[in-house]
Design an enzyme around this catalytic site. Structure first.
Site, PDB file in Angstrom:
ATOM      1  N   ASP A 266     -11.288   2.812   9.573  1.00  0.00           N
ATOM      2  CA  ASP A 266     -11.617   2.513   8.182  1.00  0.00           C
ATOM      3  C   ASP A 266     -13.037   2.008   8.022  1.00  0.00           C
ATOM      4  O   ASP A 266     -13.644   2.176   6.965  1.00  0.00           O
ATOM      5  CB  ASP A 266     -10.650   1.467   7.619  1.00  0.00           C
ATOM      6  CG  ASP A 266      -9.252   2.022   7.397  1.00  0.00           C
ATOM      7  OD1 ASP A 266      -9.100   3.255   7.351  1.00  0.00           O
ATOM      8  OD2 ASP A 266      -8.304   1.221   7.268  1.00  0.00           O
TER       9      ASP A 266
ATOM     10  N   TYR B 129      -2.090   9.635   2.139  1.00  0.00           N
ATOM     11  CA  TYR B 129      -2.560   9.312   0.792  1.00  0.00           C
ATOM     12  C   TYR B 129      -2.535  10.557  -0.091  1.00  0.00           C
ATOM     13  O   TYR B 129      -2.800  11.672   0.372  1.00  0.00           O
ATOM     14  CB  TYR B 129      -3.985   8.778   0.845  1.00  0.00           C
ATOM     15  CG  TYR B 129      -4.131   7.374   1.393  1.00  0.00           C
ATOM     16  CD1 TYR B 129      -3.204   6.822   2.270  1.00  0.00           C
ATOM     17  CD2 TYR B 129      -5.227   6.594   1.053  1.00  0.00           C
ATOM     18  CE1 TYR B 129      -3.352   5.540   2.774  1.00  0.00           C
ATOM     19  CE2 TYR B 129      -5.395   5.308   1.544  1.00  0.00           C
ATOM     20  CZ  TYR B 129      -4.454   4.795   2.405  1.00  0.00           C
ATOM     21  OH  TYR B 129      -4.609   3.524   2.910  1.00  0.00           O
TER      22      TYR B 129
ATOM     23  N   GLU C 138      -3.431  14.013   2.137  1.00  0.00           N
ATOM     24  CA  GLU C 138      -3.677  14.081   3.571  1.00  0.00           C
ATOM     25  C   GLU C 138      -2.506  14.803   4.231  1.00  0.00           C
ATOM     26  O   GLU C 138      -1.348  14.434   4.029  1.00  0.00           O
ATOM     27  CB  GLU C 138      -3.835  12.667   4.137  1.00  0.00           C
ATOM     28  CG  GLU C 138      -5.039  11.929   3.567  1.00  0.00           C
ATOM     29  CD  GLU C 138      -5.093  10.468   3.966  1.00  0.00           C
ATOM     30  OE1 GLU C 138      -6.204   9.907   3.974  1.00  0.00           O
ATOM     31  OE2 GLU C 138      -4.025   9.873   4.239  1.00  0.00           O
TER      32      GLU C 138
END
Length: 384
Positions: A75, A341, A363
């Site tokens: 991330d 997501y 995704e």
């Protein structure tokens, strides 16, 4: 009312009447009619594509966005914001353009919410920098905008002078422009972080994105402290405006407080507050702790997530005829495998075709969710 305006108004009413005759809400039988891989991880100068967003534009195009993580799946780390554009309802897409580059920032940028200002005829994209405070400080909330249908974008503008420098991660998904009172034409973007402590927060603009201020807050328990499993910690979220002018926010339940399902909260004052009185847990929307998609279209509420309590698999579309008070027992499985997501949009025009379709970006993988980002076109009545 002038003759031209009256004619337009009557035509709009006639169109809505015809649509309601041809397709009643209880006849919805969605069908996946088209799917396109927009990004594949590991190609070019990008390690991993994640965090997909999709929006319509005032000119009737579709814009798809993603984090293009340069070095790893993490991330944090340096990233681009990738974008592709479709002017034919998702049949063809432009090559990828990288509209923002964080230029080696150790924590990198994080998407983000896209919001369409239909009055000012522009698209605004809000993202964060240094959200995790990983070898950098302070965190910043950033904005870029396009006035030419996504063909070009402004230089990034830092909103931290207006909002403060505590961590705020918009979305991921879309923000809204209020169509109904209270707060008509207001821009509302919600996310999570620590603008006032950890939890869900909204930022507001009443001048088409020039100035922003802090709005509603739904704080975690224990507030602004380290969390444990089963603590109350609302996280990534998607707001939608309901026909009564309220803002319903569907929220990731980060530590599975009370259930392995979604948190739903609601603002009745245009995003100024999120009273605990209006919060509930939607047991029908089981969730493996993930960012999900929500969309209100023609009085119906749609929802996408990996429908599984434990694992990010089984991306599923569900719909509600009762503004989210209950969900139809039927559902559309979009992908049975690894899925993460997701985000949704639709084209809100006078075209009958646009009344029939919604668009989903998510995704998708065979083994891992970060293998690809896929675009799916759904015909709401295709299964009839």
């Amino acid at each position: 009312m002038g003759e031209v305006a009256l004619c337009f108004f009557l035509c709009a009413l006639l169109f809505r009447f015809c649509v309601s005759i041809n397709h009643r809400p209880n006849e919805i039988v969605p069908l996946l009619v088209e799917e396109t891989l927009l990004w594949v991880s590991g190609q070019g100068h990008v390690s991993t594509y994640r965090i997909p967003l999709i929006t319509y534009t005032p000119r009737g195009s579709l814009l798809a966005f993603a984090e293009a993580r340069k070095e790893s799946v993490r991330d944090f780390g340096s990233k681009f914001i990738a974008m592709r554009r479709s002017t034919d309802r998702g049949i063809t897409w432009s090559p990828t353009s990288f509209i923002v580059d964080d230029v080696g920032n150790p924590d990198g940028l994080n998407l983000g919410s896209v919001v369409v200002d239909e009055v000012a005829r522009k698209v605004i994209l809000i993202y964060s920098l240094c959200f995790h405070l990983f070898h950098c400080s302070p965190a910043s909330t950033m904005l870029v905008e396009s006035r030419d249908d996504g063909l070009s974008w402004s230089a990034p503008r830092n909103l931290s002078v207006q909002l403060g420098v505590k961590n705020f991660a918009p979305g991921p998904g879309y923000g809204i422009q209020k169509r109904y009172n209270p707060g008509i034409e207001r821009l509302v973007v919600c996310g999570h972080g620590t603008i006032e402590g950890d939890g869900v927060f909204c930022i507001l603009s009443d001048d088409h994105g020039q100035n922003w201020r802090n709005g509603a807050a739904l704080k975690s328990i224990p507030y602004n402290q380290e969390k444990r499993q089963n603590d109350f910690n609302p996280d990534e979220c998607q707001p939608v405006e309901m026909p009564d002018g309220s803002i319903l926010i569907n929220v990731r339940n980060q530590y599975n407080y009370h259930c392995r399902c979604r948190i739903v909260t609601r603002s009745y004052d245009g995003g100024m507050t999120l009273p605990i009185d209006h919060l509930f847990f939607d047991y029908e929307l089981v969730d493996p702790v993930v960012a999900a998609g929500a969309l209100q279209k023609d009085g119906l509420l749609y929802f996408t997530n990996p429908s599984n309590e434990q694992h990010r698999v089984n991306l599923t579309l569900r719909w509600s005829l009762t503004s989210g008070k209950s969900w139809e027992s039927k559902a559309l499985q979009i992908w049975p495998g690894a899925s993460g997501y997701s985000s949704m949009t639709s084209l809100d025009t006078s075209s009958v075709e646009d009344q029939k379709h919604i668009y989903i970006i998510y995704e998708k993988g065979n083994k891992d969710i970060d293998e690809t980002i896929s675009f799916a076109k759904i015909h709401l009545y295709g299964g009839l």
